[in-house]
Write a protein that holds these residues in place. Structure first.
Motif, PDB file in Angstrom:
ATOM      1  N   ILE A 211       0.830  -1.207   0.000  1.00 33.26           N
ATOM      2  CA  ILE A 211       0.000   0.000   0.000  1.00 33.26           C
ATOM      3  C   ILE A 211       0.867   1.262   0.000  1.00 33.26           C
ATOM      4  CG2 ILE A 211      -1.748   1.320   1.275  1.00 33.26           C
ATOM      5  CD1 ILE A 211      -2.929  -1.312   0.346  1.00 33.26           C
ATOM      6  N   ALA A 212       0.624   2.102  -1.003  1.00 31.71           N
ATOM      7  CA  ALA A 212       1.202   3.447  -1.006  1.00 31.71           C
ATOM      8  C   ALA A 212       0.032   4.405  -0.878  1.00 31.71           C
ATOM      9  CB  ALA A 212       1.948   3.702  -2.318  1.00 31.71           C
ATOM     10  N   THR A 213       0.007   5.152   0.205  1.00 28.86           N
ATOM     11  CA  THR A 213      -1.117   6.081   0.373  1.00 28.86           C
ATOM     12  C   THR A 213      -0.677   7.334   1.103  1.00 28.86           C
ATOM     13  OG1 THR A 213      -3.443   6.260   1.053  1.00 28.86           O
ATOM     14  CG2 THR A 213      -1.989   5.079   2.559  1.00 28.86           C
ATOM     15  N   GLY A 214      -1.566   8.298   1.141  1.00 29.22           N
ATOM     16  CA  GLY A 214      -1.233   9.569   1.789  1.00 29.22           C
ATOM     17  C   GLY A 214      -2.263  10.621   1.429  1.00 29.22           C
ATOM     18  N   PHE A 215      -1.816  11.853   1.370  1.00 28.99           N
ATOM     19  CA  PHE A 215      -2.767  12.970   1.270  1.00 28.99           C
ATOM     20  C   PHE A 215      -2.093  14.169   0.619  1.00 28.99           C
ATOM     21  CE2 PHE A 215      -0.642  12.518   5.351  1.00 28.99           C
ATOM     22  CZ  PHE A 215       0.015  13.731   5.467  1.00 28.99           C
ATOM     23  N   MET A 216      -2.895  15.178   0.328  1.00 30.20           N
ATOM     24  CA  MET A 216      -2.327  16.442  -0.160  1.00 30.20           C
ATOM     25  C   MET A 216      -2.125  17.392   1.015  1.00 30.20           C
ATOM     26  SD  MET A 216      -4.262  17.049  -3.757  1.00 30.20           S
ATOM     27  CE  MET A 216      -5.657  16.042  -3.313  1.00 30.20           C
ATOM     28  N   ILE A 217      -1.084  18.227   0.901  1.00 32.59           N
ATOM     29  CA  ILE A 217      -0.750  19.158   1.977  1.00 32.59           C
ATOM     30  C   ILE A 217      -1.150  20.567   1.522  1.00 32.59           C
ATOM     31  CG2 ILE A 217       1.119  19.957   3.505  1.00 32.59           C
ATOM     32  CD1 ILE A 217       2.832  17.620   2.229  1.00 32.59           C
ATOM     33  N   ILE A 242       4.588   5.989   1.817  1.00 32.59           N
ATOM     34  CA  ILE A 242       3.759   7.148   2.155  1.00 32.59           C
ATOM     35  C   ILE A 242       3.888   8.171   1.038  1.00 32.59           C
ATOM     36  CG2 ILE A 242       3.452   9.034   3.787  1.00 32.59           C
ATOM     37  CD1 ILE A 242       4.521   7.154   5.964  1.00 32.59           C
ATOM     38  N   SER A 243       2.776   8.490   0.418  1.00 38.56           N
ATOM     39  CA  SER A 243       2.820   9.414  -0.710  1.00 38.56           C
ATOM     40  C   SER A 243       2.038  10.671  -0.375  1.00 38.56           C
ATOM     41  CB  SER A 243       2.218   8.724  -1.944  1.00 38.56           C
ATOM     42  OG  SER A 243       2.095   9.637  -2.996  1.00 38.56           O
ATOM     43  N   VAL A 244       2.773  11.766  -0.165  1.00 36.73           N
ATOM     44  CA  VAL A 244       2.120  13.048   0.115  1.00 36.73           C
ATOM     45  C   VAL A 244       2.699  14.100  -0.822  1.00 36.73           C
ATOM     46  CG1 VAL A 244       1.706  12.509   2.554  1.00 36.73           C
ATOM     47  CG2 VAL A 244       3.801  13.714   1.920  1.00 36.73           C
ATOM     48  N   GLY A 245       1.944  15.146  -1.067  1.00 37.55           N
ATOM     49  CA  GLY A 245       2.473  16.204  -1.921  1.00 37.55           C
ATOM     50  C   GLY A 245       1.726  17.490  -1.680  1.00 37.55           C
ATOM     51  N   PRO A 246       2.420  18.626  -1.934  1.00 39.38           N
ATOM     52  CA  PRO A 246       1.763  19.921  -1.735  1.00 39.38           C
ATOM     53  C   PRO A 246       0.660  20.174  -2.762  1.00 39.38           C
ATOM     54  CG  PRO A 246       3.911  20.215  -2.781  1.00 39.38           C
ATOM     55  CD  PRO A 246       3.792  18.759  -2.437  1.00 39.38           C
ATOM     56  N   PHE A 247      -0.386  20.830  -2.343  1.00 41.08           N
ATOM     57  CA  PHE A 247      -1.443  21.251  -3.269  1.00 41.08           C
ATOM     58  C   PHE A 247      -0.900  22.345  -4.186  1.00 41.08           C
ATOM     59  CE2 PHE A 247      -4.505  24.730  -3.986  1.00 41.08           C
ATOM     60  CZ  PHE A 247      -5.328  24.094  -4.907  1.00 41.08           C
ATOM     61  N   ILE A 248      -1.158  22.185  -5.481  1.00 45.53           N
ATOM     62  CA  ILE A 248      -0.788  23.207  -6.470  1.00 45.53           C
ATOM     63  C   ILE A 248      -2.065  23.579  -7.224  1.00 45.53           C
ATOM     64  CG2 ILE A 248       0.645  23.714  -8.500  1.00 45.53           C
ATOM     65  CD1 ILE A 248       2.501  21.423  -7.676  1.00 45.53           C
ATOM     66  N   PRO A 249      -2.455  24.863  -7.202  1.00 44.60           N
ATOM     67  CA  PRO A 249      -3.707  25.205  -7.885  1.00 44.60           C
ATOM     68  C   PRO A 249      -3.593  25.025  -9.396  1.00 44.60           C
ATOM     69  CG  PRO A 249      -2.569  27.176  -7.101  1.00 44.60           C
ATOM     70  CD  PRO A 249      -1.806  26.005  -6.566  1.00 44.60           C
ATOM     71  N   SER A 250      -4.636  24.478  -9.985  1.00 44.03           N
ATOM     72  CA  SER A 250      -4.639  24.308 -11.438  1.00 44.03           C
ATOM     73  C   SER A 250      -5.593  25.328 -12.045  1.00 44.03           C
ATOM     74  CB  SER A 250      -5.112  22.901 -11.783  1.00 44.03           C
ATOM     75  OG  SER A 250      -5.619  22.886 -13.096  1.00 44.03           O
ATOM     76  N   PRO A 251      -5.161  26.001 -13.118  1.00 47.64           N
ATOM     77  CA  PRO A 251      -6.056  26.982 -13.766  1.00 47.64           C
ATOM     78  C   PRO A 251      -7.297  26.320 -14.373  1.00 47.64           C
ATOM     79  CG  PRO A 251      -4.057  26.630 -15.079  1.00 47.64           C
ATOM     80  CD  PRO A 251      -3.859  25.901 -13.785  1.00 47.64           C
ATOM     81  N   LEU A 252      -7.267  24.997 -14.499  1.00 43.93           N
ATOM     82  CA  LEU A 252      -8.399  24.288 -15.113  1.00 43.93           C
ATOM     83  C   LEU A 252      -9.459  23.910 -14.083  1.00 43.93           C
ATOM     84  CD1 LEU A 252      -6.211  21.850 -17.286  1.00 43.93           C
ATOM     85  CD2 LEU A 252      -7.338  23.953 -18.054  1.00 43.93           C
ATOM     86  N   THR A 253      -9.303  24.392 -12.864  1.00 47.83           N
ATOM     87  CA  THR A 253     -10.213  23.975 -11.783  1.00 47.83           C
ATOM     88  C   THR A 253     -10.844  25.162 -11.049  1.00 47.83           C
ATOM     89  OG1 THR A 253      -8.518  24.047 -10.072  1.00 47.83           O
ATOM     90  CG2 THR A 253      -8.702  21.982 -11.310  1.00 47.83           C
ATOM     91  N   PRO A 254     -11.892  24.903 -10.289  1.00 42.74           N
ATOM     92  CA  PRO A 254     -12.514  25.977  -9.494  1.00 42.74           C
ATOM     93  C   PRO A 254     -11.595  26.487  -8.382  1.00 42.74           C
ATOM     94  CG  PRO A 254     -13.939  24.035  -9.598  1.00 42.74           C
ATOM     95  CD  PRO A 254     -12.631  23.639 -10.183  1.00 42.74           C
ATOM     96  N   LEU A 255     -10.510  25.774  -8.082  1.00 43.37           N
ATOM     97  CA  LEU A 255      -9.602  26.214  -7.006  1.00 43.37           C
ATOM     98  C   LEU A 255      -8.422  27.015  -7.567  1.00 43.37           C
ATOM     99  CD1 LEU A 255      -9.504  23.018  -4.731  1.00 43.37           C
ATOM    100  CD2 LEU A 255     -11.072  24.960  -4.637  1.00 43.37           C
TER     101      LEU A 255
END
Ligand code: SAH
Length: 369
Positions: A211-217, A242-255
């Motif tokens: 299992i490789a799992t984790g979350f966005m930071i 453990i797979s984690v990564g920083p959130f990066i805003p995408s111009p293609l999304t509401p965020l």
């Protein structure tokens, strides 16, 4: 496992103040609770540097210098989900592609035989057009032609599909729970549920997948206590990687207008994870390398012990736009691989290309062959 994570997540203690050393002691003594973790995640300046140095020392003591270089092959960017953070969400205007079965096999075998990879993650959006038979054929055919450790990262598909894939030789899954905050999860991932995702993870673990799992930071709406709970939830899942990564805003999304995650918080997260999961594989995910110019180096110095190289054929990789400007996605694959290996060596680490037994924690053998 899902049950205990779900019950745990329903309790939300309120954060109070604690000094840095006390927080560190609590975590080192395995008195794991939200409060000290929140305190460590918020470390800045000298405190953050000290936290990361300690994590680097723990990494050295627990798993030594061996650092793996894994590959990620993104074979389709079609997705039935509409996650607010993701640039390949269903309603995104991105150019779509699907790699044919033969091309996936040929490319993966090339990466193993010619570039020397051992572990490959085959990733896609939740694309139902790849049915169990197709995915099993892909796994079987790759494994018939070379010795590899295949991880699938294909989202929430039928249990029976995962059962067949396991029989076809798949070794692991990369399947993040993304955030353990129920309200946030359901806001960011319409029409999906955290409990269902965790139950899936639990099922995959019972099936003896690695299992490789984790979350966005740093997701919009994710506060420090929520991030601390993500870390604590991981402890209950006990993944091999453990797979984690920083959130990066995408111009293609509401965020698109939200801020990306700051580097200190990202690195503090890696460091805290290393202090808790001393023997785990913690890769530097592409988002680190994309967002911070020194991300690869800094993450390796904060507890990480593996790199993930994007080997998606370059005619497709720009379209796998989960976030913009993905690190290395336009560089020649051979060059990117060479650079990753050289980078690991330049940091005084040794290169391991990742055999399955390296991913089993608590082995007395060193982490690397
Ligand atoms: N369909 C698979 C793979 C999802 S894409 C699955 O459901 O598991 C791979 C990962 O990219 C996601 O799990 C998510 O954590 C990450 N991701 C997506 N959008 C992102 C963004 N804007 N910033 C950072 N990471 C993102």
């Amino acid at each position: 496992m899902a049950e205990s994570v779900i019950t745990y997540l329903k309790q939300k203690p309120s954060p109070t103040s604690m000094n840095f050393q006390q927080a560190l002691d609590e975590v080192l003594q395995r008195n794991l609770s939200q409060e000290p973790i929140v305190r460590l995640l918020g470390a800045e300046g000298k405190e953050s540097a000290a936290l990361r140095r300690l994590a680097d020392e723990e990494r050295e003591k627990a798993v030594g210098k061996s650092t793996c270089v894994h590959a990620v092959l993104e074979f389709s960017n079609f997705c039935r989900n509409d996650c607010l953070y993701c640039g390949i969400r269903r309603s995104s205007q991105v150019k779509r592609y699907r790699m044919p079965k033969e091309e996936i096999v040929q490319h993966a075998v090339w990466a193993v035989k010619e570039l020397g990879y051992r572990m490959i993650v085959l990733q896609s959006g939740e694309d139902l057009s790849y049915d169990a038979e197709t995915l099993c054929d892909i796994a079987r055919e790759i494994l018939r032609q070379c010795r590899a450790i295949l991880f699938f990262s294909i989202g929430q598909r039928d249990f029976s599909l995962y059962e067949s894939l396991k029989k076809a030789g798949a070794a692991g899954v990369l399947y993040r729970f993304e955030t353990s905050d129920r309200a946030l999860f359901e806001r960011l991932r319409p029409a999906t549920s955290l409990d269902a995702r965790l139950e899936h993870l639990s099922f995959l673990k019972r099936m003896r997948y690695l299992i490789a799992t984790g979350f966005m930071i740093g997701l919009p709406g994710q506060d420090m206590p929520a991030l601390a709970r993500d870390i604590l939830a991981l402890g209950k899942i006990a993944p091999e990687m453990i797979s984690v990564g920083p959130f990066i805003p995408s111009p293609l999304t509401p965020l698109s207008k939200h801020k990306p995650c700051g580097m200190t918080l990202s690195l503090n997260t890696i460091a805290v994870l290393r202090l808790i999961h001393t023997r785990s594989r913690i890769p530097v995910t592409t988002a680190f390398e994309t967002l911070y110019p020194q991300g690869r180096r800094e993450a390796l110095l904060s507890g990480s012990n593996s790199l993930m190289v994007n080997i998606t054929p370059r005619q497709y990789s720009a379209s796998y736009a989960i976030y913009p400007g993905r690190f290395g996605s336009e560089e020649e694959i051979e060059k990117l691989t060479r650079e990753a290996v050289e980078f690991v060596k330049s940091m005084g680490r040794s290169v391991c290309r990742g055999y399955a037994r390296d991913l089993r924690p608590n082995l007395s053998a060193p982490a690397c062959a």
